[in-house]
Motif scaffolding. Sequence first.
Motif, mmCIF file in Angstrom:
data_model
loop_
_atom_site.group_PDB
_atom_site.id
_atom_site.type_symbol
_atom_site.label_atom_id
_atom_site.label_comp_id
_atom_site.label_asym_id
_atom_site.label_seq_id
_atom_site.Cartn_x
_atom_site.Cartn_y
_atom_site.Cartn_z
ATOM 1 N N ALA A 42 21.344 15.648 2.760
ATOM 2 C CA ALA A 42 22.388 14.445 2.159
ATOM 3 C C ALA A 42 21.848 13.872 1.094
ATOM 4 N N ASN A 43 20.853 14.475 0.364
ATOM 5 C CA ASN A 43 20.467 14.230 -0.994
ATOM 6 C C ASN A 43 19.950 12.736 -1.065
ATOM 7 N N SER A 44 19.251 12.664 -0.094
ATOM 8 C CA SER A 44 18.433 11.264 0.033
ATOM 9 C C SER A 44 17.181 11.225 0.802
ATOM 10 N N SER A 45 16.506 10.180 0.518
ATOM 11 C CA SER A 45 15.178 10.262 1.524
ATOM 12 C C SER A 45 14.703 8.876 1.615
ATOM 13 N N GLU A 76 15.802 3.795 2.758
ATOM 14 C CA GLU A 76 16.850 4.864 2.366
ATOM 15 C C GLU A 76 17.095 4.799 0.928
ATOM 16 N N ALA A 77 16.784 5.754 0.312
ATOM 17 C CA ALA A 77 17.027 5.706 -1.177
ATOM 18 C C ALA A 77 17.729 7.236 -1.642
ATOM 19 N N PRO A 78 18.680 7.054 -2.702
ATOM 20 C CA PRO A 78 19.419 8.456 -3.100
ATOM 21 C C PRO A 78 18.494 9.253 -4.116
ATOM 22 N N ALA A 79 18.485 10.742 -4.064
ATOM 23 C CA ALA A 79 17.645 11.500 -4.881
ATOM 24 C C ALA A 79 17.655 11.076 -6.367
ATOM 25 N N SER A 94 0.933 -1.183 0.019
ATOM 26 C CA SER A 94 0.042 -0.095 -0.142
ATOM 27 C C SER A 94 1.040 1.322 0.024
ATOM 28 N N SER A 95 2.027 1.184 0.164
ATOM 29 C CA SER A 95 3.028 2.399 0.174
ATOM 30 C C SER A 95 4.436 1.652 -0.184
ATOM 31 N N PRO A 96 5.081 2.343 -1.162
ATOM 32 C CA PRO A 96 4.770 3.685 -1.747
ATOM 33 C C PRO A 96 3.798 3.440 -2.819
ATOM 34 N N MET A 97 3.509 4.264 -3.485
ATOM 35 C CA MET A 97 2.416 4.539 -4.569
ATOM 36 C C MET A 97 3.083 5.041 -5.995
ATOM 37 N N PRO A 98 2.627 4.554 -7.058
ATOM 38 C CA PRO A 98 2.953 5.310 -8.276
ATOM 39 C C PRO A 98 2.884 6.803 -8.205
ATOM 40 N N TYR A 99 3.948 7.335 -8.773
ATOM 41 C CA TYR A 99 3.844 9.115 -8.880
ATOM 42 C C TYR A 99 4.279 9.547 -7.607
ATOM 43 N N ALA A 100 4.494 8.856 -6.594
ATOM 44 C CA ALA A 100 4.693 9.458 -5.096
ATOM 45 C C ALA A 100 6.209 9.907 -5.490
ATOM 46 N N VAL A 101 6.330 11.221 -4.714
ATOM 47 C CA VAL A 101 7.759 11.946 -4.742
ATOM 48 C C VAL A 101 8.009 12.218 -3.198
ATOM 49 N N PHE A 102 9.079 11.623 -2.613
ATOM 50 C CA PHE A 102 9.581 12.065 -1.246
ATOM 51 C C PHE A 102 10.685 12.982 -1.098
#
Length: 423
Positions: A74-77, A129-132, A61-69
């Motif tokens: 640190a250039n990540s989220s 944790e994922a890079p930008a 149920s998360s994440p979803m298509p077209y979701a932006v975090f």
Amino acid sequence: MRKRSLGAGRRRSERVWLQRHIAAPERMQNTRYTVWLHLPALAAAWLAAAGLGAAEPLKLSSPMPYAVFQRSPANSSRIPIHGVAAAPVSRLEAKVTLAPGYRERVDGRSSEFVEIARPASREFHAWLEAPAGGWYTVTVRALDAAGGVVAEGTVSKVGVGEVFVAAGHSFCSNFQGDRPGKAEEDRVATCIDWSTTPPEHLAFRHADDPLRPGDARRASPWPAVGDVLVRQLHVPVLIISTGIGGTTVERWRTVAENPSSGDSSYAACRTTLQRWIPYTGIRALIWFGNENDLNQGPTTEVFSDNFRRLITRARADAGIPNLPWVIGFDAYDPGIAEKIGPVEMQRRKERIDRGAQTVLETVPFTYDGPQTDDLGPEFRRVDGDHFNEAGVRQLGIRFARQITRAFFPPPIPEPQPPRETTP
């Protein structure tokens, strides 16, 4: 007596097996083609018999298509991972894979599987944790106690980038152009359509006007702003527009301070800040909504006080004491000038502009947006006030420029020390 070829015997055996176990007899007229059509079923049957069947799908149920975090300094989220499996999960792993067509280390960076949780239950909540960058495909897999993959799920078009909420009057909403616009870049996103009743579940989509919960049904400036930012920053951009036509700074402030008033001007913005932003994060709120205050012609002090109180209330609703605001300048309306005359119009415009400048000078974490009053008739619709398609393109360039200056300034060149011992 003729000998039957080995190939003919094999084909006969295949036909008999298929007739008995997979396909209807009337579809067996051409055995060669039927075997090729049913190879996936044959493979699945063989894997199942050997105990090597494909992992069951995870329900994510998360994440979803077209979701932006929103990315961090640190250039990540952290991407929120939430879902349910058919059976309790011993260990959960996840990774991001940059989608085809995007460049590694320019538009993002793919990762390997990493452990994100040990839920010991069917339902799981975790962070990856994922890079930008992006778009990414997020892959999540569940493992049993022995380390075997028992379930797997994927979500495409997930990004780590920049998130904005837009607020204001009709310039902010879908009153521009003659028809709905759309972002040219696929990496410009917005939320699903809703206007009055917030959706039970959050969801996102490509930024095609009309952007909701803003009102009206034509174009907004924000797909154009997103296009420019994506091309400059090489990350996905999410913009949620909450503009409501015909509103003023004073009206937004009044509703912000009195939620039970029943007025809708600030209501959608409040809901966005309280329900959507805790999930996505946010870079800044973009304000484009000063012009309608020309009708009342408040003093500089009254206008700046209304604006300051609105910002304070919005930051409290968001739970972000230093939520940045980018403030656009707009006080153009020729219709008002016709009613009050050009001299009084200029006086009121100067008071409103000075009020906005006072806010920028006295309220921390507020930033200059673009000046738009110089966009004359060639950039306006037939009503003489709202923007046409050329005007929308200019707004995209100007807002993106100011956002870049505020949050992504170029590095300052190093000072050069003396090089010569004598003049």
